[in-house]
Scaffold this active site. Structure first.
Site, mmCIF file in Angstrom:
data_model
loop_
_atom_site.group_PDB
_atom_site.id
_atom_site.type_symbol
_atom_site.label_atom_id
_atom_site.label_comp_id
_atom_site.label_asym_id
_atom_site.label_seq_id
_atom_site.Cartn_x
_atom_site.Cartn_y
_atom_site.Cartn_z
ATOM 1 N N LYS A 57 60.606 80.657 76.368
ATOM 2 C CA LYS A 57 59.738 80.084 77.405
ATOM 3 C C LYS A 57 59.189 78.769 76.866
ATOM 4 C CE LYS A 57 56.106 79.422 79.191
ATOM 5 N NZ LYS A 57 55.725 78.024 79.490
ATOM 6 N N GLU B 283 50.335 80.818 66.214
ATOM 7 C CA GLU B 283 49.881 79.602 65.538
ATOM 8 C C GLU B 283 49.115 78.795 66.556
ATOM 9 O OE1 GLU B 283 51.679 75.844 64.523
ATOM 10 O OE2 GLU B 283 49.505 75.973 64.561
ATOM 11 N N CYS C 227 49.229 69.823 65.499
ATOM 12 C CA CYS C 227 48.189 70.781 65.110
ATOM 13 C C CYS C 227 47.739 70.535 63.672
ATOM 14 C CB CYS C 227 48.623 72.222 65.352
ATOM 15 S SG CYS C 227 50.263 72.565 64.815
ATOM 16 N N GLU D 21 38.743 71.060 68.626
ATOM 17 C CA GLU D 21 40.042 70.399 68.539
ATOM 18 C C GLU D 21 40.145 69.383 69.683
ATOM 19 O OE1 GLU D 21 43.640 72.795 69.129
ATOM 20 O OE2 GLU D 21 44.505 71.777 67.388
HETATM 21 P P1 ADP Z 1 48.393 73.611 75.572
HETATM 22 O O1 ADP Z 1 47.072 73.581 76.272
HETATM 23 O O2 ADP Z 1 48.375 72.863 74.322
HETATM 24 O O3 ADP Z 1 49.574 73.323 76.447
HETATM 25 P P2 ADP Z 1 48.807 76.436 75.816
HETATM 26 O O4 ADP Z 1 48.381 77.511 74.888
HETATM 27 O O5 ADP Z 1 48.238 76.416 77.181
HETATM 28 O O6 ADP Z 1 48.564 75.089 75.043
HETATM 29 O O7 ADP Z 1 50.384 76.444 75.995
HETATM 30 C C1 ADP Z 1 51.306 76.781 74.973
HETATM 31 C C2 ADP Z 1 52.404 77.642 75.585
HETATM 32 O O8 ADP Z 1 51.801 78.859 76.046
HETATM 33 C C3 ADP Z 1 53.091 77.013 76.791
HETATM 34 O O9 ADP Z 1 54.465 77.372 76.785
HETATM 35 C C4 ADP Z 1 52.379 77.674 77.949
HETATM 36 O O10 ADP Z 1 53.153 77.740 79.135
HETATM 37 C C5 ADP Z 1 52.161 79.073 77.402
HETATM 38 N N1 ADP Z 1 51.085 79.811 78.074
HETATM 39 C C6 ADP Z 1 49.947 79.328 78.641
HETATM 40 N N2 ADP Z 1 49.233 80.315 79.183
HETATM 41 C C7 ADP Z 1 49.925 81.464 78.986
HETATM 42 C C8 ADP Z 1 49.725 82.841 79.326
HETATM 43 N N3 ADP Z 1 48.659 83.227 80.000
HETATM 44 N N4 ADP Z 1 50.667 83.734 78.950
HETATM 45 C C9 ADP Z 1 51.750 83.342 78.263
HETATM 46 N N5 ADP Z 1 52.009 82.074 77.908
HETATM 47 C C10 ADP Z 1 51.110 81.136 78.257
#
Ligand code: ADP
Length: 482
Positions: free
Chosen positions: A173, A247, A281, A382
């Site tokens: 994903k 991470e 990061c 951050e």
């Molecule tokens: P950022 O804000 O830096 O994009 P996120 O943690 O939102 O960081 O995103 C990192 C990854 O996690 C992306 O692939 C995003 O689609 C996924 N992601 C965000 N929310 C969820 C969730 N509720 N469940 C699973 N994956 C998620």
């Protein structure tokens, strides 16, 4: 307009509900990179079922054949490096040299884990009698990789390659900010001979499809890189039966001691703070300077901030690209506002709003706040942009106290000629990666990578390094009697 698809069960298919989303070039919002499937729970269920059906044969394949696929993928990357890098710059915004370096690292990851496919091994143990006790390693089944946009091919390759090397199926994903980079990785693996169905590519927002993937009984391991908030959610959803690797960012300090050469210190601090538009990061976001070299180091950090040419990373003269998305842009601008509201002193740029920037993209000026108190939100949260907080501290002990006072613990650096101080820093600092006389960003191909506190969960925190294959395999202990 290029329309893209998910890859599920060996076929390229649209999202079942028919939804799509657009990705645009962050340096030029008029440039549509592509349209991608907005997947939902139904697509997640198909992806799990498809990989479950197909991954058994991959697990029993000769390890040399698995290694061969990964090696071939590395070859393919290197033969089309230029076009891959250009496309990565167009989609994510990082400058072309950084995009090229990232694809090179991705090829190196495939090569590294091709080798690991051949080194997976068990052990034997002493026992009474004539029998034999041994451990064998098996794949965990299906590995779910949820990945971010800031290193949209090297981070996924560091997860997908070891998973495939050890015979797992993979559900991948990518971030919705960099879906095309994710697709390219999968296409390259398929072209290199990965059997259809061993990997599923599912595009869309994690919020729309994450839960059914994370909670599926068929998924044996979840590896995630992203924000702390999402990491916490995944931790709750995954439960005790799954392997979990999270991470989740950093608030990385660079300490400059008074014996440091100011020019070298400024170079290390500025490289750590501004490379990749601050979107790593491991980026430096706090510089803690001891003693009377403070003014000189600040002056030279500002000179470096001023010297960036900001623009579209495809232009080879540009040295800083845009932020990757509107959400990032808003966040970074909001944090700069917080700094202004808190009354922090700006050393660069000297006024707000910022000096003229190229139009049409998510550009920001590298920003240097000085005399920042430890309690400031900017010194604690951050930011993930080219914004650095510089603080004057009285002693090494105070620098360390400041450095360790935040919730994160990923990377930290110290600039000094004093070896014994550097050694005590390595022991005293709350960080998984410690740099002496180099920038916080930039990590070795095969060295352990991971943090402490909010930066990583503590089971299976190491990505790369000796222990990494433990995450992707499970041990079975076999007692043999005649
Ligand atoms: P950022 O804000 O830096 O994009 P996120 O943690 O939102 O960081 O995103 C990192 C990854 O996690 C992306 O692939 C995003 O689609 C996924 N992601 C965000 N929310 C969820 C969730 N509720 N469940 C699973 N994956 C998620």
């Amino acid at each position: 307009m290029s329309e893209h698809l998910n890859y599920i069960g060996g076929a390229w298919i649209a999202a079942q509900a028919g939804g799509t989303f657009e990705r645009r070039n962050p340096a030029d919002q008029g440039d549509l990179v592509g349209v991608f499937p907005a997947s939902t729970a139904a697509d997640a269920a198909s992806a799990v079922a498809a990989v479950k059906r197909s991954c058994g044969n991959w697990a029993t394949l000769d390890p040399q054949a698995r290694a061969g696929v990964l090696d071939k993928a590395a070859d393919l990357i290197l033969t089309r490096l230029e076009s891959l890098a250009q496309e990565l710059t167009r989609e994510e915004g990082k400058i072309l040299s950084a995009a090229t370096q990232e694809w090179r690292r991705t090829a190196a990851n495939f090569r590294l884990y091709a080798g690991e496919a051949l080194r997976t091994r068990g052990e034997t143990f002493p026992e009474a009698g004539k029998g034999l006790v041994c451990s064998i390693r098996e794949p965990v089944g299906i590995v779910l990789a949820i990945t971010p946009w800031n290193f949209p091919v090297s981070i996924p390759s560091r997860k997908i390659a070891p998973a495939l090397a050890t015979g797992n199926g993979v559900i991948y994903k990518p971030s919705e900010v960099t879906p095309l980079a994710g697709q390219r990785l999968v296409e390259i693996l398929l072209e290199a001979g990965l059997p259809a169905g061993v990997i599923a590519l599912i595009q869309g927002r994690g919020q729309d499809l994450g839960e059914p993937l994370i909670t599926s009984d068929a998924v044996g391991a979840v590896t995630f890189t992203g924000s702390y908030a999402t990491g916490c959610l995944i931790h709750r959803l995954a439960g005790p039966d799954k392997r979990l690797q999270l991470e989740m960012g950093g608030k990385n300090p660079c300490i400059v001691l008074q014996d440091a050469d100011p020019a070298r210190a400024a170079e290390i601090a500025a490289t750590g703070s501004f490379s990749l538009t601050g979107q790593a990061c491991t980026a430096t976001s706090r510089v803690l300077i001891v003693g009377d070299i403070y003014e000189e180091v600040v002056r030279q950090i500002v000179a470096r901030a001023k010297a960036f040419k900001i623009g579209n990373g495809l232009d080879p003269s540009v040295t800083m690209g845009p932020l990757a998305s509107e959400a990032q842009y808003r966040r970074v601008r909001e944090m700069i506002e917080v700094g202004m509201t808190e009354g922090l002193k700006l050393a660069f740029p000297l006024r707000e709003p910022q000096p003229a920037l190229p139009a049409g993209g998510y550009f920001v000026t590298p920003t240097v706040f000085i005399d920042v108190p430890k309690e400031s939100r900017l010194a604690r949260e951050e930011i993930f942009g080219p914004v650095v907080c510089v603080s004057r501290v009285e002693s090494y002990a105070q620098a360390l106290e400041y450095a360790n006072s935040v919730d994160y613990g990923l990377a930290a650096s110290i600039v000094t000629r004093d070896l014994s101080r550097a050694l005590s820093f390595a022991r005293d600092i709350d960080a998984g990666i410690v740099k002496v006389n180099s920038a916080t960003g930039g990590v070795g191909l095969s060295a352990p990578f991971g943090g402490i506190k909010h930066s990583s969960n503590q089971t299976y925190k190491e990505q790369a390094g000796h222990g990494v294959m433990d995450f992707y395999t499970r041990t079975k202990t076999v007692y043999l009697a005649s």
